[in-house]
Design an enzyme around this catalytic site. Structure first.
Site, PDB file in Angstrom:
ATOM      1  N   ASP A 148       0.845  -1.190   0.000  1.00  0.00           N
ATOM      2  CA  ASP A 148       0.000   0.000   0.000  1.00  0.00           C
ATOM      3  C   ASP A 148       0.886   1.247   0.000  1.00  0.00           C
ATOM      4  O   ASP A 148       1.814   1.359   0.808  1.00  0.00           O
ATOM      5  CB  ASP A 148      -0.904   0.014   1.237  1.00  0.00           C
ATOM      6  N   ASN A 183      -2.121  12.887  -3.659  1.00  0.00           N
ATOM      7  CA  ASN A 183      -3.116  13.286  -4.664  1.00  0.00           C
ATOM      8  C   ASN A 183      -3.629  14.700  -4.412  1.00  0.00           C
ATOM      9  O   ASN A 183      -3.774  15.496  -5.330  1.00  0.00           O
ATOM     10  CB  ASN A 183      -4.291  12.301  -4.633  1.00  0.00           C
ATOM     11  N   HIS A 220      -4.513  14.729  -9.353  1.00  0.00           N
ATOM     12  CA  HIS A 220      -4.752  13.345  -9.775  1.00  0.00           C
ATOM     13  C   HIS A 220      -3.833  12.882 -10.904  1.00  0.00           C
ATOM     14  O   HIS A 220      -3.401  11.723 -10.902  1.00  0.00           O
ATOM     15  CB  HIS A 220      -6.220  13.153 -10.153  1.00  0.00           C
ATOM     16  N   ASP A 255      -1.718   9.522 -10.604  1.00  0.00           N
ATOM     17  CA  ASP A 255      -1.733   8.431 -11.583  1.00  0.00           C
ATOM     18  C   ASP A 255      -0.314   8.062 -12.016  1.00  0.00           C
ATOM     19  O   ASP A 255       0.039   6.890 -12.136  1.00  0.00           O
ATOM     20  CB  ASP A 255      -2.557   8.822 -12.809  1.00  0.00           C
ATOM     21  N   GLU A 296      -4.623   2.460  -4.312  1.00  0.00           N
ATOM     22  CA  GLU A 296      -3.164   2.541  -4.241  1.00  0.00           C
ATOM     23  C   GLU A 296      -2.550   1.265  -3.676  1.00  0.00           C
ATOM     24  O   GLU A 296      -1.419   1.250  -3.204  1.00  0.00           O
ATOM     25  CB  GLU A 296      -2.734   3.746  -3.390  1.00  0.00           C
TER      26      GLU A 296
END
Length: 199
Positions: free
Chosen positions: A78, A86, A91, A95, A121
């Protein structure tokens, strides 16, 4: 199946509909079929295998382990503080980070190991014919690989928390997922950026 999209002459007759589908598939060139297969099995953002493929691989590895009386090991990964990342960088940057994490994970694996996007994630790696010692070594390589990702200017280091679980074949397949998940959250509670092996 959305029956409204099928020719009305087939209605809900599954035998006729199956014949209709086979005829459609036969018309699709092999290259396009391969592309569709890849789309169905890959996570579109990161390029690693998707959650559906993980479920299939877990069942297959479990059956293979039962046949040979071997253990299998699961690594759950994780990205630490991903929501904060973010929110701070946007975003598109988030990504891109996930793509880099996926690349770092794949670069850390043994031959034949496969990385999966588990959700959000979170990633997973299924290690067939591997015990917890091997799983721990792979997990530490993943952690080190991700920590080598360069953060944005002025940003903090990118880290991951990792949970590892190795299970005997006598246990049900979902037990290894539960144990790895618990180990992952133990790593989070212990301060993140670490590997915890389920006891």
């Amino acid at each position: 199946v959305d029956w409204a999209d099928t020719p009305s002459c087939y209605g809900k007759n599954t035998q006729h509909f199956a014949h209709y589908l086979r005829a459609l598939v036969a018309e699709v060139p092999a290259v396009r079929r391969a592309a569709l297969s890849r789309i169905a099995s890959e996570d579109v953002l990161t390029g690693v295998a998707n959650r559906r493929q993980f479920g299939i691989a877990l069942q297959q590895s479990w059956r293979a382990a039962q046949d040979g009386a071997r253990a299998i090991t699961l690594v759950l990964i994780d990205v630490d503080h991903f929501k904060r990342y973010n929110d701070r960088y946007g975003h598109p940057a988030g990504d891109e980070l996930l793509r880099q994490v996926g690349d770092a994970i794949r670069a850390s694996l043994r031959m034949g190991d496969v990385a999966y996007r588990f959700g959000g994630e979170e990633f997973s790696v299924l290690l067939p014919d591997a015990d917890a010692t091997i799983g721990h070594a792979v997990a530490e390589r993943v952690r080190a690989g991700v920590s080598a990702i360069l953060p944005p200017p002025g940003g903090t280091a990118v880290t991951v928390s990792v949970g590892v679980s190795s299970a005997a074949v006598a246990q049900p397949p979902d037990a290894i997922v539960t144990a790895a998940d618990q180990a992952l959250y133990s790593a989070k509670r212990a301060g993140r950026d670490r590997v915890v092996v389920a006891s």
